[in-house]
Write a protein that holds these residues in place. Sequence first.
Motif, short mmCIF file in Angstrom:
data_model
loop_
_atom_site.label_atom_id
_atom_site.label_comp_id
_atom_site.label_asym_id
_atom_site.label_seq_id
_atom_site.Cartn_x
_atom_site.Cartn_y
_atom_site.Cartn_z
N ASP A 1 -22.13 10.11 -2.23
CA ASP A 1 -21.19 11.02 -2.87
C ASP A 1 -21.95 12.02 -3.73
O ASP A 1 -23.19 12.04 -3.75
N HIS A 2 -21.24 12.85 -4.46
CA HIS A 2 -21.88 13.89 -5.27
C HIS A 2 -22.67 13.31 -6.44
O HIS A 2 -23.52 13.99 -7.00
N ALA A 3 -22.38 12.07 -6.80
CA ALA A 3 -23.14 11.41 -7.88
C ALA A 3 -24.33 10.63 -7.31
O ALA A 3 -24.94 9.85 -8.03
N ALA A 4 -24.63 10.83 -6.04
CA ALA A 4 -25.77 10.19 -5.36
C ALA A 4 -25.61 8.68 -5.27
O ALA A 4 -26.58 7.95 -5.24
N ARG A 5 -24.36 8.21 -5.17
CA ARG A 5 -24.10 6.79 -4.93
C ARG A 5 -23.84 6.60 -3.45
O ARG A 5 -23.16 7.42 -2.82
N LEU A 6 -24.34 5.51 -2.88
CA LEU A 6 -24.08 5.20 -1.49
C LEU A 6 -22.62 4.78 -1.33
O LEU A 6 -22.10 4.01 -2.13
N VAL A 7 -21.99 5.32 -0.32
CA VAL A 7 -20.58 5.04 -0.06
C VAL A 7 -20.40 4.78 1.43
O VAL A 7 -21.25 5.16 2.25
N PRO A 8 -19.28 4.16 1.81
CA PRO A 8 -19.02 3.99 3.24
C PRO A 8 -18.80 5.34 3.91
O PRO A 8 -18.40 6.30 3.24
N PRO A 9 -19.01 5.43 5.19
CA PRO A 9 -18.77 6.72 5.87
C PRO A 9 -17.29 7.10 5.79
O PRO A 9 -16.43 6.22 5.84
N PRO A 10 -17.01 8.38 5.68
CA PRO A 10 -15.60 8.81 5.62
C PRO A 10 -14.95 8.68 7.00
O PRO A 10 -15.66 8.63 8.01
N PRO A 11 -13.64 8.64 7.04
CA PRO A 11 -12.99 8.59 8.35
C PRO A 11 -13.21 9.90 9.11
O PRO A 11 -13.20 10.98 8.51
N SER A 12 -13.43 9.79 10.39
CA SER A 12 -13.58 10.99 11.22
C SER A 12 -12.23 11.70 11.31
O SER A 12 -11.20 11.17 10.88
N ALA A 13 -12.22 12.88 11.88
CA ALA A 13 -10.96 13.62 12.03
C ALA A 13 -9.98 12.83 12.90
O ALA A 13 -8.79 12.76 12.60
N ALA A 14 -10.48 12.21 13.96
CA ALA A 14 -9.61 11.40 14.82
C ALA A 14 -9.08 10.17 14.08
O ALA A 14 -7.90 9.81 14.21
N GLN A 15 -9.94 9.53 13.29
CA GLN A 15 -9.49 8.38 12.51
C GLN A 15 -8.47 8.81 11.45
O GLN A 15 -7.50 8.12 11.20
N GLY A 16 -8.70 9.96 10.83
CA GLY A 16 -7.75 10.48 9.85
C GLY A 16 -6.40 10.77 10.48
O GLY A 16 -5.35 10.48 9.90
N LEU A 17 -6.42 11.34 11.68
CA LEU A 17 -5.17 11.62 12.39
C LEU A 17 -4.45 10.33 12.74
O LEU A 17 -3.23 10.22 12.58
N ALA A 18 -5.20 9.35 13.24
CA ALA A 18 -4.59 8.06 13.58
C ALA A 18 -3.99 7.40 12.34
O ALA A 18 -2.88 6.84 12.39
N LEU A 19 -4.69 7.48 11.22
CA LEU A 19 -4.18 6.93 9.97
C LEU A 19 -2.92 7.67 9.53
O LEU A 19 -1.94 7.05 9.09
N ALA A 20 -2.92 8.99 9.66
CA ALA A 20 -1.76 9.79 9.27
C ALA A 20 -0.55 9.46 10.14
O ALA A 20 0.57 9.30 9.63
N VAL A 21 -0.76 9.35 11.45
CA VAL A 21 0.35 9.03 12.35
C VAL A 21 0.89 7.64 12.06
O VAL A 21 2.11 7.43 11.95
N THR A 22 0.00 6.68 11.89
CA THR A 22 0.43 5.31 11.61
C THR A 22 1.17 5.24 10.27
O THR A 22 2.22 4.60 10.17
N GLY A 23 0.63 5.89 9.26
CA GLY A 23 1.29 5.90 7.95
C GLY A 23 2.63 6.61 7.99
O GLY A 23 3.59 6.17 7.34
N GLY A 24 2.70 7.69 8.72
CA GLY A 24 3.97 8.42 8.85
C GLY A 24 5.03 7.59 9.54
O GLY A 24 6.19 7.55 9.10
N ILE A 25 4.65 6.92 10.61
CA ILE A 25 5.60 6.05 11.31
C ILE A 25 6.02 4.90 10.39
O ILE A 25 7.20 4.53 10.34
N GLY A 26 5.08 4.35 9.66
CA GLY A 26 5.40 3.27 8.73
C GLY A 26 6.35 3.71 7.64
O GLY A 26 7.29 2.99 7.28
N ALA A 27 6.13 4.90 7.09
CA ALA A 27 7.02 5.42 6.04
C ALA A 27 8.42 5.67 6.59
O ALA A 27 9.42 5.33 5.95
N ALA A 28 8.51 6.25 7.78
CA ALA A 28 9.82 6.50 8.39
C ALA A 28 10.54 5.18 8.67
O ALA A 28 11.73 5.05 8.41
N ALA A 29 9.79 4.22 9.19
CA ALA A 29 10.39 2.90 9.46
C ALA A 29 10.83 2.23 8.16
O ALA A 29 11.87 1.56 8.12
N GLY A 30 10.06 2.42 7.09
CA GLY A 30 10.43 1.85 5.80
C GLY A 30 11.73 2.43 5.27
O GLY A 30 12.58 1.70 4.75
#
Length: 191
Positions: A122-151
């Motif tokens: 990160d910007h503070a030079a700490r090691l962090v896990p890799p960020p989600p790729s664009a495809a992973q972000g889209l999959a997360l958004a779709v899954t979360g959106g479906i979950g919110a609508a179902a909720g």
Amino acid sequence: MRSTTVRLWRWRRNPLRRRSDVVEAWVTAVALLLVLIFAPFAGFVAGHALDSSAAHQRTEVHRVTAVLQQNAPVLAGTASQAGSSHVQVPVRWKAYDGAVHTGTTLVPQGLKAGTPVVVWADHAARLVPPPPSAAQGLALAVTGGIGAAAGVCLLVMMACSLIRTELDHLRMGEWDREWADKGPRWSHGRT
């Protein structure tokens, strides 16, 4: 015998229609409206928020080439097990400002000291896990959106069910009171 269904009977004038029938019809109509409007809206908002969060994570971290500070050990009996082929090893890397940093990260077993590996910092030079790729972000958004609508659908259905259950209790109470009043007159003289 053929049965016919009278549609929208709760909305029509009818001497047998009770106030609770009209309330139930309105509750059902409002529930349907809530589901049709707020479920897609909640899904869109949740999906957009998750997608924005993933995009923000991608801007907050960057790839860095680090160098292993020691040999990565090979653990006995784990080379063939899934998910266990990585070990924690200290690494050193140089940040954009030229400062040297150290930390530990997961690397494949058996790598030699001095081997370059890609890590995320990160910007503070700490090691962090890799960020989600664009495809992973889209999959997360779709899954979360479906979950919110179902909720939203689930909450509306539960509320509607609770109200209808209470209306059924009220109707049964009305039925008991009416039967207590009229039942003895109908059964008078019968043995």
